[in-house]
Design a protein around this motif. Structure first.
Motif, PDB file in Angstrom:
ATOM      1  N   MET A  47       0.839  -1.176   0.000  1.00 25.99           N
ATOM      2  CA  MET A  47       0.000   0.000   0.000  1.00 25.99           C
ATOM      3  C   MET A  47       0.887   1.243   0.000  1.00 25.99           C
ATOM      4  O   MET A  47       1.884   1.294   0.687  1.00 25.99           O
ATOM      5  CB  MET A  47      -0.905  -0.019   1.233  1.00 25.99           C
ATOM      6  CG  MET A  47      -1.804   1.156   1.271  1.00 25.99           C
ATOM      7  SD  MET A  47      -3.033   1.286   2.579  1.00 25.99           S
ATOM      8  CE  MET A  47      -2.870  -0.107   3.562  1.00 25.99           C
ATOM      9  N   LEU A  48       0.509   2.232  -0.761  1.00 31.78           N
ATOM     10  CA  LEU A  48       1.276   3.457  -0.873  1.00 31.78           C
ATOM     11  C   LEU A  48       0.763   4.522   0.081  1.00 31.78           C
ATOM     12  O   LEU A  48      -0.384   4.482   0.513  1.00 31.78           O
ATOM     13  CB  LEU A  48       1.179   4.001  -2.303  1.00 31.78           C
ATOM     14  CG  LEU A  48       1.668   3.080  -3.403  1.00 31.78           C
ATOM     15  CD1 LEU A  48       1.356   3.688  -4.756  1.00 31.78           C
ATOM     16  CD2 LEU A  48       3.143   2.819  -3.255  1.00 31.78           C
ATOM     17  N   LYS A  49       1.612   5.482   0.409  1.00 29.78           N
ATOM     18  CA  LYS A  49       1.187   6.614   1.228  1.00 29.78           C
ATOM     19  C   LYS A  49       0.076   7.332   0.490  1.00 29.78           C
ATOM     20  O   LYS A  49       0.199   7.668  -0.671  1.00 29.78           O
ATOM     21  CB  LYS A  49       2.364   7.566   1.459  1.00 29.78           C
ATOM     22  CG  LYS A  49       1.993   8.869   2.127  1.00 29.78           C
ATOM     23  CD  LYS A  49       1.498   8.676   3.519  1.00 29.78           C
ATOM     24  CE  LYS A  49       1.238  10.031   4.150  1.00 29.78           C
ATOM     25  NZ  LYS A  49       0.373   9.984   5.255  1.00 29.78           N
ATOM     26  N   GLY A  50      -1.028   7.517   1.161  1.00 30.52           N
ATOM     27  CA  GLY A  50      -2.175   8.163   0.550  1.00 30.52           C
ATOM     28  C   GLY A  50      -3.332   7.211   0.345  1.00 30.52           C
ATOM     29  O   GLY A  50      -4.452   7.640   0.126  1.00 30.52           O
ATOM     30  N   ASP A  51      -3.066   5.903   0.404  1.00 38.21           N
ATOM     31  CA  ASP A  51      -4.140   4.916   0.254  1.00 38.21           C
ATOM     32  C   ASP A  51      -4.933   4.816   1.549  1.00 38.21           C
ATOM     33  O   ASP A  51      -4.370   4.844   2.637  1.00 38.21           O
ATOM     34  CB  ASP A  51      -3.585   3.535  -0.074  1.00 38.21           C
ATOM     35  CG  ASP A  51      -2.988   3.448  -1.472  1.00 38.21           C
ATOM     36  OD1 ASP A  51      -3.095   4.422  -2.227  1.00 38.21           O
ATOM     37  OD2 ASP A  51      -2.427   2.399  -1.790  1.00 38.21           O
ATOM     38  N   ILE A  52      -6.247   4.681   1.412  1.00 44.20           N
ATOM     39  CA  ILE A  52      -7.128   4.547   2.569  1.00 44.20           C
ATOM     40  C   ILE A  52      -8.043   3.354   2.342  1.00 44.20           C
ATOM     41  O   ILE A  52      -8.704   3.260   1.315  1.00 44.20           O
ATOM     42  CB  ILE A  52      -7.975   5.819   2.776  1.00 44.20           C
ATOM     43  CG1 ILE A  52      -7.075   7.031   3.019  1.00 44.20           C
ATOM     44  CG2 ILE A  52      -8.962   5.618   3.926  1.00 44.20           C
ATOM     45  CD1 ILE A  52      -7.820   8.351   3.089  1.00 44.20           C
ATOM     46  N   TYR A  53      -8.068   2.450   3.323  1.00 44.96           N
ATOM     47  CA  TYR A  53      -9.027   1.341   3.307  1.00 44.96           C
ATOM     48  C   TYR A  53     -10.246   1.814   4.086  1.00 44.96           C
ATOM     49  O   TYR A  53     -10.107   2.380   5.176  1.00 44.96           O
ATOM     50  CB  TYR A  53      -8.453   0.099   3.990  1.00 44.96           C
ATOM     51  CG  TYR A  53      -7.531  -0.710   3.124  1.00 44.96           C
ATOM     52  CD1 TYR A  53      -7.942  -1.939   2.618  1.00 44.96           C
ATOM     53  CD2 TYR A  53      -6.259  -0.262   2.797  1.00 44.96           C
ATOM     54  CE1 TYR A  53      -7.103  -2.694   1.824  1.00 44.96           C
ATOM     55  CE2 TYR A  53      -5.414  -1.004   1.998  1.00 44.96           C
ATOM     56  CZ  TYR A  53      -5.837  -2.224   1.511  1.00 44.96           C
ATOM     57  OH  TYR A  53      -5.016  -2.973   0.718  1.00 44.96           O
ATOM     58  N   ALA A  54     -11.424   1.584   3.530  1.00 45.48           N
ATOM     59  CA  ALA A  54     -12.648   2.021   4.195  1.00 45.48           C
ATOM     60  C   ALA A  54     -13.725   0.959   4.050  1.00 45.48           C
ATOM     61  O   ALA A  54     -13.750   0.207   3.085  1.00 45.48           O
ATOM     62  CB  ALA A  54     -13.127   3.344   3.608  1.00 45.48           C
ATOM     63  N   LYS A  55     -14.603   0.933   5.036  1.00 43.49           N
ATOM     64  CA  LYS A  55     -15.737   0.006   5.012  1.00 43.49           C
ATOM     65  C   LYS A  55     -17.008   0.834   4.888  1.00 43.49           C
ATOM     66  O   LYS A  55     -17.204   1.794   5.633  1.00 43.49           O
ATOM     67  CB  LYS A  55     -15.761  -0.835   6.277  1.00 43.49           C
ATOM     68  CG  LYS A  55     -16.813  -1.895   6.233  1.00 43.49           C
ATOM     69  CD  LYS A  55     -16.630  -2.884   7.353  1.00 43.49           C
ATOM     70  CE  LYS A  55     -17.800  -3.843   7.265  1.00 43.49           C
ATOM     71  NZ  LYS A  55     -17.504  -5.174   7.558  1.00 43.49           N
TER      72      LYS A  55
END
Length: 70
Positions: free
Chosen positions: A1-9
């Motif tokens: 995962m790169l800086k700036g990626d966000i995992y969301a539900k």
């Protein structure tokens, strides 16, 4: 995962909706579905767009739970 990626539900029925909203903010991020059944998405941003992307997600017209940030 790169800086700036966000995992969301989110609720699975909102996956298409969040994709369209993020696309409307040209050049902020790209939504990828990690697990459609459970509503897990990855919003791929950059270090430069990260804060704006996070602010957008926290102000969606539906519940967005940020589950992991890198």
């Amino acid at each position: 995962m790169l800086k700036g990626d966000i995992y969301a539900k989110i609720a699975p029925e909102n996956i298409d909706r969040i994709t369209r909203i993020i696309e409307a903010y040209e050049n902020v991020g790209i939504v990828s579905t990690a697990d459609r059944k459970n509503g897990l998405v990855i919003i791929r941003g950059t270090a430069d767009t990260y804060e704006e992307l996070k602010r957008i997600l926290l102000n969606m017209p539906f519940r967005v739970e940020i589950v992991e940030e890198k």
